[in-house]
Design a protein around this motif. Structure first.
Motif, PDB file in Angstrom:
ATOM      1  N   LYS A   1      -5.792   7.759  -6.320  1.00  0.00           N
ATOM      2  CA  LYS A   1      -6.419   7.900  -5.004  1.00  0.00           C
ATOM      3  C   LYS A   1      -7.556   8.887  -5.213  1.00  0.00           C
ATOM      4  O   LYS A   1      -7.316  10.061  -5.464  1.00  0.00           O
ATOM      5  CB  LYS A   1      -5.403   8.426  -3.988  1.00  0.00           C
ATOM      6  CG  LYS A   1      -5.941   8.558  -2.596  1.00  0.00           C
ATOM      7  CD  LYS A   1      -4.839   8.982  -1.641  1.00  0.00           C
ATOM      8  CE  LYS A   1      -5.359   9.064  -0.228  1.00  0.00           C
ATOM      9  NZ  LYS A   1      -4.290   9.417   0.710  1.00  0.00           N
TER      10      LYS A   1
ATOM     11  N   PHE B   1      -0.490   5.300  -9.583  1.00  0.00           N
ATOM     12  CA  PHE B   1      -1.659   4.833  -8.844  1.00  0.00           C
ATOM     13  C   PHE B   1      -2.624   5.988  -8.634  1.00  0.00           C
ATOM     14  O   PHE B   1      -2.258   7.145  -8.704  1.00  0.00           O
ATOM     15  CB  PHE B   1      -1.265   4.175  -7.509  1.00  0.00           C
ATOM     16  CG  PHE B   1      -0.617   5.098  -6.518  1.00  0.00           C
ATOM     17  CD1 PHE B   1      -1.366   5.719  -5.527  1.00  0.00           C
ATOM     18  CD2 PHE B   1       0.747   5.339  -6.560  1.00  0.00           C
ATOM     19  CE1 PHE B   1      -0.773   6.566  -4.611  1.00  0.00           C
ATOM     20  CE2 PHE B   1       1.359   6.178  -5.640  1.00  0.00           C
ATOM     21  CZ  PHE B   1       0.598   6.794  -4.659  1.00  0.00           C
TER      22      PHE B   1
ATOM     23  N   ASP C   1      -1.693  -1.388  -3.554  1.00  0.00           N
ATOM     24  CA  ASP C   1      -1.423  -0.927  -4.915  1.00  0.00           C
ATOM     25  C   ASP C   1      -0.680  -1.962  -5.761  1.00  0.00           C
ATOM     26  O   ASP C   1      -0.973  -2.124  -6.943  1.00  0.00           O
ATOM     27  CB  ASP C   1      -0.618   0.376  -4.874  1.00  0.00           C
ATOM     28  CG  ASP C   1      -1.358   1.471  -4.126  1.00  0.00           C
ATOM     29  OD1 ASP C   1      -2.465   1.838  -4.566  1.00  0.00           O
ATOM     30  OD2 ASP C   1      -0.846   1.942  -3.097  1.00  0.00           O
TER      31      ASP C   1
ATOM     32  N   ASP D   1       0.895  -1.157   0.000  1.00  0.00           N
ATOM     33  CA  ASP D   1       0.000   0.000   0.000  1.00  0.00           C
ATOM     34  C   ASP D   1       0.940   1.214   0.000  1.00  0.00           C
ATOM     35  O   ASP D   1       1.402   1.645   1.050  1.00  0.00           O
ATOM     36  CB  ASP D   1      -0.881  -0.040   1.246  1.00  0.00           C
ATOM     37  CG  ASP D   1      -1.741   1.199   1.418  1.00  0.00           C
ATOM     38  OD1 ASP D   1      -1.723   2.085   0.542  1.00  0.00           O
ATOM     39  OD2 ASP D   1      -2.417   1.289   2.464  1.00  0.00           O
TER      40      ASP D   1
ATOM     41  N   THR E   1      -6.175   0.173  -8.833  1.00  0.00           N
ATOM     42  CA  THR E   1      -5.980   1.516  -9.375  1.00  0.00           C
ATOM     43  C   THR E   1      -4.518   1.815  -9.714  1.00  0.00           C
ATOM     44  O   THR E   1      -4.154   2.962  -9.893  1.00  0.00           O
ATOM     45  CB  THR E   1      -6.468   2.560  -8.364  1.00  0.00           C
ATOM     46  OG1 THR E   1      -5.727   2.398  -7.150  1.00  0.00           O
ATOM     47  CG2 THR E   1      -7.957   2.418  -8.090  1.00  0.00           C
ATOM     48  N   ALA E   2      -3.673   0.781  -9.787  1.00  0.00           N
ATOM     49  CA  ALA E   2      -2.247   1.009 -10.046  1.00  0.00           C
ATOM     50  C   ALA E   2      -1.819   0.422 -11.392  1.00  0.00           C
ATOM     51  O   ALA E   2      -2.499  -0.444 -11.947  1.00  0.00           O
ATOM     52  CB  ALA E   2      -1.410   0.388  -8.930  1.00  0.00           C
TER      53      ALA E   2
END
Length: 193
Positions: A151, A149, A57, A49, A82-83
């Motif tokens: 967020k 990534f 990630d 992470d 999301t990475a």
């Protein structure tokens, strides 16, 4: 006389505006964290992470595959949700300190959200003790992988430093750094502006 004062004032305003544009704009600071040289081995994966927001990630693992050649222990980095990892069609790109990690990857590189291979140990079926290491990350000593990534609605760009210890059959994760993608490309290994 009034035209001379107006002209002088116009020139002063123009010079002030030009001098403001020529100054470099401050870049967002890098966020940095140590990964404490965590070791990734067969049956000892590691889920990273990057920004510690409770969303993993990148997942690092050593996966086994058997075929007619023998057993392949594949060191991989899997970008999660999301990475994405900076890669080529066959592996994660191995970067040196100072190499640029671009926002848009130039061909043949790409931002890949799937399994990304680093290197493999091949234990041949005919002679399992005759192991062979294959791939760009063999014996890598603190090299870098590019990572992107998300967020929320924000995208971040950064790097992860890793080594591959062929004597101990493990991958070592050292540290990572990132900043907002709006700041543009980052340099591998850089963590201060």
């Amino acid at each position: 006389m009034l035209n001379l004062k107006t002209t002088a004032l116009g020139i002063a305003v123009l010079l002030a505006a030009c001098s403001k544009r020529s100054r470099p704009q401050p870049q967002p600071a890098y966020s940095y964290r140590s990964l404490n040289n965590v070791e990734v081995r067969y049956l000892t994966p590691f889920s990273l992470d990057i920004d510690e927001d409770d969303t993993d990630d990148v997942f690092f693992t050593v996966a086994l595959r058997n075929d007619q050649q023998g057993t392949h222990a594949m060191f991989t980095a899997v970008a999660l949700k999301t990475a994405k990892m900076l890669s080529r069609p066959d592996s994660v790109v191995r970067l040196q300190a100072g190499d640029e990690i671009p926002v848009l990857a130039p061909y043949p590189h790409e931002w890949n959200g799937f399994v990304n291979h680093l290197c493999t140990i091949l234990l041949p079926a005919a002679n399992p003790s005759d192991t062979t290491w294959l791939g760009d990350w063999v014996a890598a000593d603190k090299k870098f992988m590019g990572v992107q990534f998300r967020k929320g609605n924000d995208t971040f760009l950064g790097w992860i430093a890793a080594s591959v210890d062929t004597a101990r059959d493990c991958m070592i994760l050292h540290d990572c750094a990132w900043r907002h993608v709006n700041a543009g490309a980052v340099k591998a290994g850089k963590r201060l502006e």
